[in-house]
Design a protein around this motif. Structure first.
Motif, PDB file in Angstrom:
ATOM      1  N   ARG A 140       0.978  -1.128  -0.031  1.00 52.80           N
ATOM      2  CA  ARG A 140      -0.102   0.058  -0.006  1.00 52.80           C
ATOM      3  C   ARG A 140       0.833   1.259   0.059  1.00 52.80           C
ATOM      4  NH1 ARG A 140      -4.205   2.392   4.222  1.00 52.80           N
ATOM      5  NH2 ARG A 140      -5.010   3.847   2.620  1.00 52.80           N
ATOM      6  N   ALA A 188       3.850   1.524  -1.193  1.00 50.94           N
ATOM      7  CA  ALA A 188       4.910   1.809  -2.110  1.00 50.94           C
ATOM      8  C   ALA A 188       4.756   2.960  -3.403  1.00 50.94           C
ATOM      9  CB  ALA A 188       5.008   0.183  -2.878  1.00 50.94           C
ATOM     10  N   ARG A 189       3.447   3.100  -3.237  1.00 45.88           N
ATOM     11  CA  ARG A 189       3.468   4.086  -4.410  1.00 45.88           C
ATOM     12  C   ARG A 189       3.950   5.552  -3.902  1.00 45.88           C
ATOM     13  NH1 ARG A 189      -1.270   3.675  -7.022  1.00 45.88           N
ATOM     14  NH2 ARG A 189      -1.345   5.959  -7.705  1.00 45.88           N
ATOM     15  N   TYR A 190       3.788   5.773  -2.709  1.00 44.43           N
ATOM     16  CA  TYR A 190       4.179   7.090  -2.164  1.00 44.43           C
ATOM     17  C   TYR A 190       5.591   7.440  -2.165  1.00 44.43           C
ATOM     18  CZ  TYR A 190      -0.633   6.757  -1.355  1.00 44.43           C
ATOM     19  OH  TYR A 190      -2.264   6.339  -1.866  1.00 44.43           O
ATOM     20  N   GLU A 218       9.741   7.422  -3.071  1.00 48.28           N
ATOM     21  CA  GLU A 218      10.594   7.164  -4.280  1.00 48.28           C
ATOM     22  C   GLU A 218      11.761   6.150  -4.101  1.00 48.28           C
ATOM     23  OE1 GLU A 218      12.677  10.702  -5.695  1.00 48.28           O
ATOM     24  OE2 GLU A 218      13.755  10.921  -3.844  1.00 48.28           O
ATOM     25  N   ALA A 237       3.598  -2.508  -7.379  1.00 40.82           N
ATOM     26  CA  ALA A 237       2.785  -1.217  -7.071  1.00 40.82           C
ATOM     27  C   ALA A 237       3.367   0.108  -7.657  1.00 40.82           C
ATOM     28  CB  ALA A 237       2.752  -1.412  -5.411  1.00 40.82           C
ATOM     29  N   ARG A 238       4.745  -0.138  -7.821  1.00 41.42           N
ATOM     30  CA  ARG A 238       5.371   0.778  -8.263  1.00 41.42           C
ATOM     31  C   ARG A 238       5.395   1.233  -9.822  1.00 41.42           C
ATOM     32  NH1 ARG A 238       9.968   3.056  -5.160  1.00 41.42           N
ATOM     33  NH2 ARG A 238      11.063   3.475  -7.019  1.00 41.42           N
ATOM     34  N   ASP A 283       2.773   0.282 -11.331  1.00 42.39           N
ATOM     35  CA  ASP A 283       1.168   0.732 -11.413  1.00 42.39           C
ATOM     36  C   ASP A 283       1.312   2.296 -11.283  1.00 42.39           C
ATOM     37  OD1 ASP A 283      -0.068  -1.526 -12.001  1.00 42.39           O
ATOM     38  OD2 ASP A 283      -0.837  -1.765  -9.976  1.00 42.39           O
ATOM     39  N   ALA A 284       1.961   2.748 -10.610  1.00 39.24           N
ATOM     40  CA  ALA A 284       1.999   4.219 -10.140  1.00 39.24           C
ATOM     41  C   ALA A 284       2.982   5.036 -10.878  1.00 39.24           C
ATOM     42  CB  ALA A 284       2.253   4.350  -8.655  1.00 39.24           C
ATOM     43  N   LEU A 308       6.035   4.926 -11.150  1.00 33.97           N
ATOM     44  CA  LEU A 308       7.648   5.145 -10.560  1.00 33.97           C
ATOM     45  C   LEU A 308       8.659   4.436 -11.261  1.00 33.97           C
ATOM     46  CD1 LEU A 308       6.889   5.024  -6.762  1.00 33.97           C
ATOM     47  CD2 LEU A 308       6.972   7.131  -7.937  1.00 33.97           C
ATOM     48  N   THR A 363      11.335   9.293   1.007  1.00 39.06           N
ATOM     49  CA  THR A 363      11.265  10.270   0.245  1.00 39.06           C
ATOM     50  C   THR A 363      11.590  11.733   0.882  1.00 39.06           C
ATOM     51  OG1 THR A 363       9.360  11.359  -1.394  1.00 39.06           O
ATOM     52  CG2 THR A 363       8.738  10.647   0.793  1.00 39.06           C
TER      53      THR A 363
END
Ligand SMILES: NC(=O)C1=CN([C@@H]2O[C@H](COP(=O)(O)OP(=O)(O)OC[C@H]3O[C@@H](n4cnc5c(N)ncnc54)[C@H](O)[C@@H]3O)[C@@H](O)[C@H]2O)C=CC1
Ligand SMILES: O=C(O)C1=N[C@H](C(=O)O)C[C@H](O)C1
Length: 253
Positions: A126, A128-130, A132, A162-163, A165-166, A168, A210
């Motif tokens: 969950r 992972a997307r937020y 870097e 997840a990265r 998908d986002a 990154l 990040t």
């Protein structure tokens, strides 16, 4: 024979003399709705499992042994709960192929049966997307045969998905000069570091970073009893779930 014993699910354990196998035998033996009918280890004949009439087998053996055991279970119509590590995408596809010919049989393969560890992996996916940056540090007892752990490998794959998908890209890393291994293993673009030390059981940290902040998600198994509620849940559920289930998540939901 009591009424309880007549209805108890008949369970066989493979790897029964190992660290996990011994704990599973105790847990099954102590569960009123389960009956331990076969305890098999290396060199024992798997036919003992069939002769004992096992309906479910639990496998905690080695990555080298598990595929033959699992194929035997599927061919003999015995449901299987597998904690042994080493399941690549290719191995999972092979298991699905066997199951296609035996539609009534259920197989649950979970990289980690600890409820806290399952949540740790979900939380990491969950988050992972937020962030870097992300790195995984897994720590285990020094008798463990594989590195990195199945849990760390699975976590890295979830984070990588997840990265992606986002949208990154790769985590920033200016390293140009590296002693081999210093930056850990690369699992789908996620760095994984494996520590082995006496006194440890099974532990994992996922470190996210990040600008101006980090987030660390950590799980610790201090005792192998921590895996037993998940194992028993899978033993009770596997017969109701034909086909292959990977991970404990679907059973908890
Ligand atoms: N999914 C999970 O929650 C967990 C998974 N594991 C994994 O479970 C596996 C076993 O771990 P441990 O119990 O610590 O190892 P261990 O080395 O203590 O036990 C393995 C046992 O399997 C036996 N064995 C080997 N080949 C066999 C065969 N063909 N048939 C029957 N038995 C055979 C060995 O003699 C040994 O007794 C490892 O892959 C480990 O990573 C361990 C803890 C939790
Ligand atoms: O070998 C172990 O001990 C463990 N193996 C599994 C893994 O490789 O992830 C699960 C847990 O970490 C304990």
């Amino acid at each position: 024979m009591t009424e309880q014993q007549k209805t108890a699910a008949r369970v066989g354990v493979l790897g029964a003399r190992g660290r996990m196998g011994m704990e599973v035998c105790k847990a099954v033996d102590s569960a009123a709705d389960l009956e331990l009918v076969a305890a098999v280890d290396q060199g024992d004949d798997l036919d003992a499992v069939a002769q004992a009439g096992a309906e479910v087998v639990v496998d905690f053996t080695t990555p080298d042994a598990v595929m033959d055991n699992l194929r035997w279970c599927v061919e003999h119509g015995v449901h299987a709960v597998v904690g042994t590590t080493g399941f690549t995408g290719q191995r999972l596809a092979e298991v699905r192929g066997w199951l296609a010919g035996r539609p009534g049989v259920g197989v649950v393969i979970a990289p980690n049966f600890g409820i806290g560890a399952v949540l740790m992996m979900q939380f990491a996916a969950r988050a992972a997307r937020y962030f870097e940056s992300v790195e995984i540090v897994e720590q285990h007892h020094p008798r463990k045969l594989d590195a990195p752990s199945g849990t760390a490998t699975h976590t890295a794959r979830l984070i990588a998905a997840a990265r992606a998908d986002a949208g990154l890209g790769p985590a920033p890393d200016a390293t140009r000069d590296e002693v081999a291994g210093a930056r850990g293993a690369d699992i789908d673009g996620v760095r994984v570091h494996a520590v082995r030390a006496t006194g440890l059981v099974a532990h994992q940290e996922v470190l996210f970073g990040t600008t101006g902040e980090t987030l660390t998600i950590r799980h610790d198994s201090y005792d192998r009893v921590s895996f037993m509620p998940g194992v028993l849940l899978a033993v009770r559920e596997v017969g109701r779930r034909p086909g292959l289930t990977v991970g404990l998540d679907a059973l908890l939901d």
